[in-house]
Design a protein around this motif. Structure first.
Motif, mmCIF file in Angstrom:
data_model
loop_
_atom_site.group_PDB
_atom_site.id
_atom_site.type_symbol
_atom_site.label_atom_id
_atom_site.label_comp_id
_atom_site.label_asym_id
_atom_site.label_seq_id
_atom_site.Cartn_x
_atom_site.Cartn_y
_atom_site.Cartn_z
ATOM 1 N N TYR A 1 0.846 -1.194 0.000
ATOM 2 C CA TYR A 1 0.000 0.000 0.000
ATOM 3 C C TYR A 1 0.881 1.243 0.000
ATOM 4 O O TYR A 1 1.992 1.251 0.538
ATOM 5 N N ARG A 2 0.361 2.301 -0.592
ATOM 6 C CA ARG A 2 1.083 3.570 -0.629
ATOM 7 C C ARG A 2 0.063 4.715 -0.692
ATOM 8 O O ARG A 2 -1.090 4.515 -1.099
ATOM 9 N N TYR A 3 0.524 5.870 -0.291
ATOM 10 C CA TYR A 3 -0.335 7.057 -0.316
ATOM 11 C C TYR A 3 -0.171 7.775 -1.646
ATOM 12 O O TYR A 3 0.939 8.095 -2.071
ATOM 13 N N GLY B 1 -2.758 11.778 -0.873
ATOM 14 C CA GLY B 1 -3.413 11.696 0.428
ATOM 15 C C GLY B 1 -4.334 10.510 0.608
ATOM 16 O O GLY B 1 -4.933 10.359 1.682
ATOM 17 N N GLN B 2 -4.459 9.647 -0.406
ATOM 18 C CA GLN B 2 -5.335 8.472 -0.319
ATOM 19 C C GLN B 2 -4.486 7.201 -0.311
ATOM 20 O O GLN B 2 -3.530 7.078 -1.077
ATOM 21 N N LEU B 3 -4.869 6.261 0.568
ATOM 22 C CA LEU B 3 -4.162 4.987 0.659
ATOM 23 C C LEU B 3 -4.641 4.071 -0.453
ATOM 24 O O LEU B 3 -5.836 3.750 -0.534
ATOM 25 N N GLN B 4 -3.730 3.658 -1.335
ATOM 26 C CA GLN B 4 -4.084 2.800 -2.455
ATOM 27 C C GLN B 4 -3.191 1.564 -2.469
ATOM 28 O O GLN B 4 -2.037 1.617 -2.047
#
Length: 284
Positions: A190-192, A195-198
């Motif tokens: 997972y990565r930001y 500003g959203q965790l994807q």
């Protein structure tokens, strides 16, 4: 009520760290037990002791027999004598093969190896009917014999090694126990992004088959898959269908071995009959 837990030492990596003594090991085991990180060892069924011992003896004799046969061929090859095939082991051709060796001491060594070969072959011939007679006392062997390329010896050895199918919750647990489970290593899933965790789209990295397994189980399933891939029948058709899809032969044989293991577990648990119409590639 007190419970005794017998653990697998290979899974207790904490015991390898730092100094070692009985007192330190006991404390580390207590800490692992408190945190629920100890894995118990399966002890098996009481009614299968005779079958298990006969299967172990048969496997040991077979391994010793293979070693002697390899030593015989190595002896001939060491003197530059080509010995492909199985004629070198036949009793009627031994004198002819031994005359090819020029040195008397080497011929004597070959005679001793042939004596070992005859003795081990006689032991295995004596043990084989005992193993089959003992295996016929268990109904599960008839279920396993329905599967193509699972003959009487493989069925008896599977019965002795697995003992009960209910120790495996799913086919994937059996694959892992048999050395057919695929290990994957992954990180940074997972990565930001803004500003959203994807979740990352990076594919999992496959590291091959699991190393901690029962080697005899793997030999049984892979041997059955190799025989099925060279013969005729529904399992051969399953193998050919995988090749037609572009799968490499070694991966197709591995998939076939996993399929045979899954069928073994299903038939043994349900007590059903083998149905070739239910062979689906996606299930393997």
């Amino acid at each position: 009520m007190e419970q005794v837990l017998v653990c697998n030492p290979r899974r207790n990596a904490l015991l390898k760290e730092g100094s070692k003594s009985d007192k330190l090991d006991a404390r580390k085991l207590a800490e692992l037990l408190r945190t629920g990180m100890l894995r118990p060892v399966y002890h098996g069924e009481n009614g299968l002791r005779t079958l298990r011992e006969l299967a172990r003896s048969y496997q040991s004799i077979s391994k010793d027999l293979n070693r002697v046969m390899n030593r015989l061929k190595a002896l001939y090859r060491g003197w530059g004598i080509a010995c492909a095939g199985t004629q070198v082991y036949a009793l009627r051709y031994r004198e002819e093969w031994m005359n090819k060796i020029p040195h008397a001491g080497v011929r004597r060594r070959a005679e001793l190896l042939y004596q070992q070969l005859d003795g081990l072959q006689g032991l295995r011939r004596t043990l084989r009917p005992e193993l089959l007679a003992e295996s016929r006392k268990h109904k599960a062997v008839k279920l396993l014999r329905q599967i193509p390329c699972i003959g009487p010896i493989r069925a008896a050895r599977l019965m002795a090694l697995m003992q009960t199918p209910h120790r495996f919750r799913s086919k994937r647990q059996l694959w892992t126990y048999s050395g057919l489970g695929i290990e994957t290593h992954d990180s940074a899933q997972y990565r930001y992004v803004r500003g959203q965790l994807q979740r990352s789209k990076k594919p999992q990295q496959i590291r091959g088959l699991n190393q901690n397994h029962n080697h005899e189980m793997k030999e049984i399933f892979k041997g059955a898959a190799t025989r099925a891939s060279c013969g005729v029948g529904p399992l051969r058709d399953f193998y050919v269908a995988l090749l037609d899809k572009g799968m490499r032969p070694e991966m197709a044989r591995l998939t076939l071995a996993r399929k045979i293991a899954a069928i073994t577990l299903t038939l043994w648990k349900t007590g059903g009959r083998f149905d070739a119409q239910q062979l689906k590639p996606q299930a393997a």
